[in-house]
Design a protein around this motif. Sequence first.
Motif, PDB file in Angstrom:
ATOM      1  N   TYR A 243       0.855  -1.193   0.000  1.00 45.19           N
ATOM      2  CA  TYR A 243       0.000   0.000   0.000  1.00 45.19           C
ATOM      3  C   TYR A 243       0.888   1.240   0.000  1.00 45.19           C
ATOM      4  O   TYR A 243       2.013   1.207   0.507  1.00 45.19           O
ATOM      5  CB  TYR A 243      -0.877   0.074   1.257  1.00 45.19           C
ATOM      6  CG  TYR A 243      -2.001  -0.916   1.357  1.00 45.19           C
ATOM      7  CD1 TYR A 243      -3.285  -0.582   0.931  1.00 45.19           C
ATOM      8  CD2 TYR A 243      -1.789  -2.179   1.915  1.00 45.19           C
ATOM      9  CE1 TYR A 243      -4.335  -1.480   1.053  1.00 45.19           C
ATOM     10  CE2 TYR A 243      -2.840  -3.086   2.035  1.00 45.19           C
ATOM     11  CZ  TYR A 243      -4.107  -2.733   1.607  1.00 45.19           C
ATOM     12  OH  TYR A 243      -5.148  -3.623   1.733  1.00 45.19           O
ATOM     13  N   VAL A 244       0.360   2.332  -0.551  1.00 48.78           N
ATOM     14  CA  VAL A 244       0.929   3.655  -0.341  1.00 48.78           C
ATOM     15  C   VAL A 244      -0.240   4.593  -0.042  1.00 48.78           C
ATOM     16  O   VAL A 244      -1.401   4.271  -0.331  1.00 48.78           O
ATOM     17  CB  VAL A 244       1.718   4.167  -1.572  1.00 48.78           C
ATOM     18  CG1 VAL A 244       2.954   3.322  -1.814  1.00 48.78           C
ATOM     19  CG2 VAL A 244       0.833   4.218  -2.816  1.00 48.78           C
ATOM     20  N   THR A 245       0.061   5.732   0.529  1.00 52.41           N
ATOM     21  CA  THR A 245      -0.968   6.735   0.804  1.00 52.41           C
ATOM     22  C   THR A 245      -0.750   7.927  -0.109  1.00 52.41           C
ATOM     23  O   THR A 245       0.344   8.493  -0.152  1.00 52.41           O
ATOM     24  CB  THR A 245      -0.938   7.180   2.274  1.00 52.41           C
ATOM     25  OG1 THR A 245      -1.147   6.032   3.111  1.00 52.41           O
ATOM     26  CG2 THR A 245      -2.038   8.203   2.545  1.00 52.41           C
TER      27      THR A 245
ATOM     28  N   ILE B 222      -5.699   8.928   0.449  1.00 57.21           N
ATOM     29  CA  ILE B 222      -6.314   7.645   0.111  1.00 57.21           C
ATOM     30  C   ILE B 222      -5.269   6.543   0.216  1.00 57.21           C
ATOM     31  O   ILE B 222      -4.180   6.643  -0.349  1.00 57.21           O
ATOM     32  CB  ILE B 222      -6.905   7.674  -1.307  1.00 57.21           C
ATOM     33  CG1 ILE B 222      -7.977   8.757  -1.414  1.00 57.21           C
ATOM     34  CG2 ILE B 222      -7.499   6.312  -1.673  1.00 57.21           C
ATOM     35  CD1 ILE B 222      -8.479   8.983  -2.819  1.00 57.21           C
ATOM     36  N   ARG B 223      -5.609   5.494   0.934  1.00 58.07           N
ATOM     37  CA  ARG B 223      -4.710   4.337   1.054  1.00 58.07           C
ATOM     38  C   ARG B 223      -4.880   3.481  -0.199  1.00 58.07           C
ATOM     39  O   ARG B 223      -5.932   2.873  -0.415  1.00 58.07           O
ATOM     40  CB  ARG B 223      -5.032   3.542   2.322  1.00 58.07           C
ATOM     41  CG  ARG B 223      -3.956   2.515   2.705  1.00 58.07           C
ATOM     42  CD  ARG B 223      -4.172   2.049   4.130  1.00 58.07           C
ATOM     43  NE  ARG B 223      -3.119   1.134   4.545  1.00 58.07           N
ATOM     44  CZ  ARG B 223      -3.295  -0.164   4.780  1.00 58.07           C
ATOM     45  NH1 ARG B 223      -4.495  -0.690   4.627  1.00 58.07           N
ATOM     46  NH2 ARG B 223      -2.300  -0.918   5.166  1.00 58.07           N
ATOM     47  N   ALA B 224      -3.855   3.465  -1.034  1.00 56.81           N
ATOM     48  CA  ALA B 224      -3.937   2.845  -2.353  1.00 56.81           C
ATOM     49  C   ALA B 224      -3.266   1.481  -2.339  1.00 56.81           C
ATOM     50  O   ALA B 224      -2.087   1.359  -1.989  1.00 56.81           O
ATOM     51  CB  ALA B 224      -3.275   3.745  -3.393  1.00 56.81           C
ATOM     52  N   TYR B 225      -4.020   0.465  -2.753  1.00 53.43           N
ATOM     53  CA  TYR B 225      -3.485  -0.892  -2.839  1.00 53.43           C
ATOM     54  C   TYR B 225      -3.037  -1.185  -4.267  1.00 53.43           C
ATOM     55  O   TYR B 225      -3.644  -0.727  -5.238  1.00 53.43           O
ATOM     56  CB  TYR B 225      -4.540  -1.917  -2.434  1.00 53.43           C
ATOM     57  CG  TYR B 225      -4.080  -3.345  -2.664  1.00 53.43           C
ATOM     58  CD1 TYR B 225      -3.286  -3.985  -1.725  1.00 53.43           C
ATOM     59  CD2 TYR B 225      -4.412  -4.027  -3.834  1.00 53.43           C
ATOM     60  CE1 TYR B 225      -2.832  -5.280  -1.942  1.00 53.43           C
ATOM     61  CE2 TYR B 225      -3.963  -5.324  -4.056  1.00 53.43           C
ATOM     62  CZ  TYR B 225      -3.172  -5.940  -3.108  1.00 53.43           C
ATOM     63  OH  TYR B 225      -2.718  -7.211  -3.324  1.00 53.43           O
ATOM     64  N   TYR B 226      -1.987  -2.004  -4.395  1.00 49.83           N
ATOM     65  CA  TYR B 226      -1.558  -2.458  -5.710  1.00 49.83           C
ATOM     66  C   TYR B 226      -0.891  -3.813  -5.596  1.00 49.83           C
ATOM     67  O   TYR B 226      -0.273  -4.138  -4.581  1.00 49.83           O
ATOM     68  CB  TYR B 226      -0.592  -1.452  -6.360  1.00 49.83           C
ATOM     69  CG  TYR B 226       0.685  -1.197  -5.571  1.00 49.83           C
ATOM     70  CD1 TYR B 226       1.878  -1.831  -5.902  1.00 49.83           C
ATOM     71  CD2 TYR B 226       0.696  -0.326  -4.484  1.00 49.83           C
ATOM     72  CE1 TYR B 226       3.042  -1.592  -5.190  1.00 49.83           C
ATOM     73  CE2 TYR B 226       1.852  -0.086  -3.762  1.00 49.83           C
ATOM     74  CZ  TYR B 226       3.021  -0.719  -4.121  1.00 49.83           C
ATOM     75  OH  TYR B 226       4.171  -0.487  -3.402  1.00 49.83           O
TER      76      TYR B 226
ATOM     77  N   LEU C 172       1.628   7.456  -8.454  1.00 47.94           N
ATOM     78  CA  LEU C 172       2.991   7.419  -9.003  1.00 47.94           C
ATOM     79  C   LEU C 172       3.952   8.162  -8.083  1.00 47.94           C
ATOM     80  O   LEU C 172       5.076   7.701  -7.835  1.00 47.94           O
ATOM     81  CB  LEU C 172       3.016   8.040 -10.402  1.00 47.94           C
ATOM     82  CG  LEU C 172       2.169   7.381 -11.485  1.00 47.94           C
ATOM     83  CD1 LEU C 172       2.349   8.118 -12.808  1.00 47.94           C
ATOM     84  CD2 LEU C 172       2.500   5.911 -11.647  1.00 47.94           C
ATOM     85  N   ASP C 173       3.525   9.315  -7.578  1.00 45.21           N
ATOM     86  CA  ASP C 173       4.363  10.080  -6.645  1.00 45.21           C
ATOM     87  C   ASP C 173       4.640   9.272  -5.381  1.00 45.21           C
ATOM     88  O   ASP C 173       5.791   9.158  -4.940  1.00 45.21           O
ATOM     89  CB  ASP C 173       3.673  11.394  -6.270  1.00 45.21           C
ATOM     90  CG  ASP C 173       3.645  12.390  -7.408  1.00 45.21           C
ATOM     91  OD1 ASP C 173       4.497  12.306  -8.307  1.00 45.21           O
ATOM     92  OD2 ASP C 173       2.754  13.271  -7.399  1.00 45.21           O
ATOM     93  N   ALA C 174       3.564   8.727  -4.796  1.00 46.27           N
ATOM     94  CA  ALA C 174       3.703   8.038  -3.505  1.00 46.27           C
ATOM     95  C   ALA C 174       4.545   6.779  -3.626  1.00 46.27           C
ATOM     96  O   ALA C 174       5.291   6.427  -2.699  1.00 46.27           O
ATOM     97  CB  ALA C 174       2.308   7.697  -2.960  1.00 46.27           C
ATOM     98  N   ALA C 175       4.456   6.085  -4.762  1.00 47.02           N
ATOM     99  CA  ALA C 175       5.207   4.846  -4.960  1.00 47.02           C
ATOM    100  C   ALA C 175       6.588   5.093  -5.560  1.00 47.02           C
ATOM    101  O   ALA C 175       7.367   4.146  -5.725  1.00 47.02           O
ATOM    102  CB  ALA C 175       4.415   3.901  -5.859  1.00 47.02           C
ATOM    103  N   GLY C 176       6.908   6.347  -5.885  1.00 47.02           N
ATOM    104  CA  GLY C 176       8.213   6.667  -6.454  1.00 47.02           C
ATOM    105  C   GLY C 176       8.406   6.128  -7.856  1.00 47.02           C
ATOM    106  O   GLY C 176       9.529   5.793  -8.247  1.00 47.02           O
ATOM    107  N   ILE C 177       7.338   6.053  -8.623  1.00 44.11           N
ATOM    108  CA  ILE C 177       7.395   5.500  -9.979  1.00 44.11           C
ATOM    109  C   ILE C 177       7.663   6.623 -10.968  1.00 44.11           C
ATOM    110  O   ILE C 177       6.933   7.624 -11.005  1.00 44.11           O
ATOM    111  CB  ILE C 177       6.073   4.799 -10.333  1.00 44.11           C
ATOM    112  CG1 ILE C 177       5.804   3.651  -9.359  1.00 44.11           C
ATOM    113  CG2 ILE C 177       6.096   4.291 -11.774  1.00 44.11           C
ATOM    114  CD1 ILE C 177       4.424   3.048  -9.483  1.00 44.11           C
TER     115      ILE C 177
END
Length: 266
Positions: free
Chosen positions: A3-5, A10-14, A82-87
């Motif tokens: 997860y990232v926020t 929003i708590r985003a699942y992937y 993308l920002d939160a996951a560093g993509i």
Amino acid sequence: MPYVTTADGIRAYYDLAGSGPALVMVHGASQDSLSWQYVLDHFAPFYTVYALDLPGHGKSGMPLGGPHTATPQNAQYLLQFLDAAGIQNPVLMGHSMGGGVVAQAAAMAPERIRGLVLVDGASVNVVKSSGYNPRILEMARINPGDWFEVTFRTLMGTLSDPARALEVVTDARRCIPAVAFADICAFGGFRMEQILEDIHCPVVIVEGSEDWSVPPESAREVERLLREGKVPVEYIEWPGIGHFPQSECPEQFTRDTLAAMRRLSL
């Protein structure tokens, strides 16, 4: 479970698999990351694959203001993910409603997106081509789950396994009704033709020949408009396949789509 926020809280699942350049998959209406289950591992040898749950779908949290009813809202969430996951510099793959989401994200932040793959998600004048008019929306509001079940059954191609159709329908019925209806509004209210001039990255368009929701003639019009704008485009169409090629013909989908992505150096 990763997860990232996002910046909006929003708590985003992937789902996450593979290694290499980033490939972010965005599902369609009333679905979630599970819709990529048959192809995720096939892309993993070539990409770091992120299969994202949109807000209120699957395991991702609900926005404070309620479900997103417009494509730009979901596109903003995607960019925040993308920002939160560093993509950085990803290819975005979107199915159906998700095709509009990834196209909108590429139009909003063209410098951040390396390429697009629109999976039965490239449509112009969606109200005319698909019949998503206000009357249909009012009918769907009564019971979105039933509406999606009936609609999804009719969207499977004649060559598709009936068991796979049942699986797609069962997965779709897990969606929260308010979220499912918001998806209908987002899909029906999006006008891809209004943002195509802002898309500059290479685009792969893939279609099932028997998809009436995002019909091939509409997808070919998107292809034509992109080519007019000097955008590199690859177009693929499979006979006997409907709206869900990643579930209906996953091996063929993976093989042909990967080949098109390579031709565009994605």
